[in-house]
Design a protein around this motif. Sequence first.
Motif, PDB file in Angstrom:
ATOM      1  N   LEU A 201     -10.818  -7.444  -4.370  1.00  0.00           N
ATOM      2  CA  LEU A 201      -9.397  -7.636  -4.081  1.00  0.00           C
ATOM      3  C   LEU A 201      -8.947  -9.021  -4.533  1.00  0.00           C
ATOM      4  CD1 LEU A 201      -6.930  -6.280  -2.704  1.00  0.00           C
ATOM      5  CD2 LEU A 201      -7.653  -7.398  -0.584  1.00  0.00           C
ATOM      6  N   HIS A 202      -7.984  -9.031  -5.439  1.00  0.00           N
ATOM      7  CA  HIS A 202      -7.457 -10.298  -5.962  1.00  0.00           C
ATOM      8  C   HIS A 202      -6.690 -11.052  -4.875  1.00  0.00           C
ATOM      9  CE1 HIS A 202      -8.357 -10.171 -10.276  1.00  0.00           C
ATOM     10  NE2 HIS A 202      -8.325  -8.855 -10.122  1.00  0.00           N
TER      11      HIS A 202
ATOM     12  N   GLU B 158     -16.473  -2.443   1.971  1.00  0.00           N
ATOM     13  CA  GLU B 158     -16.651  -3.878   1.701  1.00  0.00           C
ATOM     14  C   GLU B 158     -15.507  -4.362   0.825  1.00  0.00           C
ATOM     15  OE1 GLU B 158     -19.914  -6.912  -0.372  1.00  0.00           O
ATOM     16  OE2 GLU B 158     -20.392  -4.792  -0.182  1.00  0.00           O
ATOM     17  N   ILE B 159     -15.040  -5.570   1.113  1.00  0.00           N
ATOM     18  CA  ILE B 159     -14.018  -6.213   0.289  1.00  0.00           C
ATOM     19  C   ILE B 159     -14.583  -7.537  -0.205  1.00  0.00           C
ATOM     20  CG2 ILE B 159     -11.727  -7.283   0.247  1.00  0.00           C
ATOM     21  CD1 ILE B 159     -10.852  -5.208   2.325  1.00  0.00           C
TER      22      ILE B 159
ATOM     23  N   HIS C   8      -3.032  -9.908   4.708  1.00  0.00           N
ATOM     24  CA  HIS C   8      -2.354  -8.664   5.084  1.00  0.00           C
ATOM     25  C   HIS C   8      -2.946  -7.486   4.308  1.00  0.00           C
ATOM     26  CE1 HIS C   8       1.334  -6.546   6.576  1.00  0.00           C
ATOM     27  NE2 HIS C   8       0.936  -5.719   5.624  1.00  0.00           N
ATOM     28  N   ARG C   9      -3.104  -7.650   3.000  1.00  0.00           N
ATOM     29  CA  ARG C   9      -3.649  -6.580   2.164  1.00  0.00           C
ATOM     30  C   ARG C   9      -5.089  -6.261   2.562  1.00  0.00           C
ATOM     31  NH1 ARG C   9      -3.985  -8.476  -2.933  1.00  0.00           N
ATOM     32  NH2 ARG C   9      -3.425 -10.600  -2.388  1.00  0.00           N
ATOM     33  N   GLU C  10      -5.862  -7.299   2.855  1.00  0.00           N
ATOM     34  CA  GLU C  10      -7.253  -7.097   3.276  1.00  0.00           C
ATOM     35  C   GLU C  10      -7.306  -6.292   4.582  1.00  0.00           C
ATOM     36  OE1 GLU C  10     -11.148  -9.882   3.652  1.00  0.00           O
ATOM     37  OE2 GLU C  10      -9.418 -10.491   4.877  1.00  0.00           O
TER      38      GLU C  10
ATOM     39  N   LEU D  37       0.826  -1.206   0.000  1.00  0.00           N
ATOM     40  CA  LEU D  37       0.000   0.000   0.000  1.00  0.00           C
ATOM     41  C   LEU D  37       0.863   1.260   0.000  1.00  0.00           C
ATOM     42  CD1 LEU D  37      -3.031   0.760   0.166  1.00  0.00           C
ATOM     43  CD2 LEU D  37      -2.728   0.922   2.636  1.00  0.00           C
ATOM     44  N   HIS D  38       0.644   2.130  -0.997  1.00  0.00           N
ATOM     45  CA  HIS D  38       1.467   3.333  -1.147  1.00  0.00           C
ATOM     46  C   HIS D  38       0.598   4.540  -1.485  1.00  0.00           C
ATOM     47  CE1 HIS D  38       1.059   2.901  -5.493  1.00  0.00           C
ATOM     48  NE2 HIS D  38       1.500   1.666  -5.402  1.00  0.00           N
ATOM     49  N   SER D  39       1.235   5.688  -1.680  1.00  0.00           N
ATOM     50  CA  SER D  39       0.503   6.934  -1.882  1.00  0.00           C
ATOM     51  C   SER D  39      -0.385   6.915  -3.125  1.00  0.00           C
ATOM     52  CB  SER D  39       1.468   8.121  -1.943  1.00  0.00           C
ATOM     53  OG  SER D  39       2.379   7.967  -3.005  1.00  0.00           O
TER      54      SER D  39
END
Length: 139
Positions: free
Chosen positions: A40-41, A71-72, A60-62, A18-20
């Motif tokens: 989200l893949h 919602e994801i 982690h990404r979730e 996760l970045h700007s």
Amino acid sequence: MKIKKYDIAITACVMDLLHSGHLELLQLMRKNADNLVMFLHDDFSTFENKKKFPVQSYNHRERNLLNFVDEIIKVKNKNPQEYFINFLKKNLDKKIVYIRGDDWKNFPGINIIKDFNIPIIYKKYTPEISSTILRNNLK
């Protein structure tokens, strides 16, 4: 309070490291809609699309994204079109917009987004930062 143009903003992505640029995309989504939905893949579908696994696991990404979206939806296929269809059919009464970076304009599932007449907003790609750049800097 400003009334937003759309009820729901959706996107499909990996959001590894996760970045700007990702945060700017999420801000653009929030600016345009009351609710944000992320397709989200998972790790395997990321590999199918990019020929490399994400640095950060799906879980982690979730966890990172739960602070930003409402919602994801976990995408387990290379092409998220079946996930789009299921979601869009359940939300036919909502004004929906699809928002994504302009680095991949012919994204998997675009045909479904167009079939449902969902407008697409492209955020200008942030060339100085990307998950690929960050990944290479880890080496």
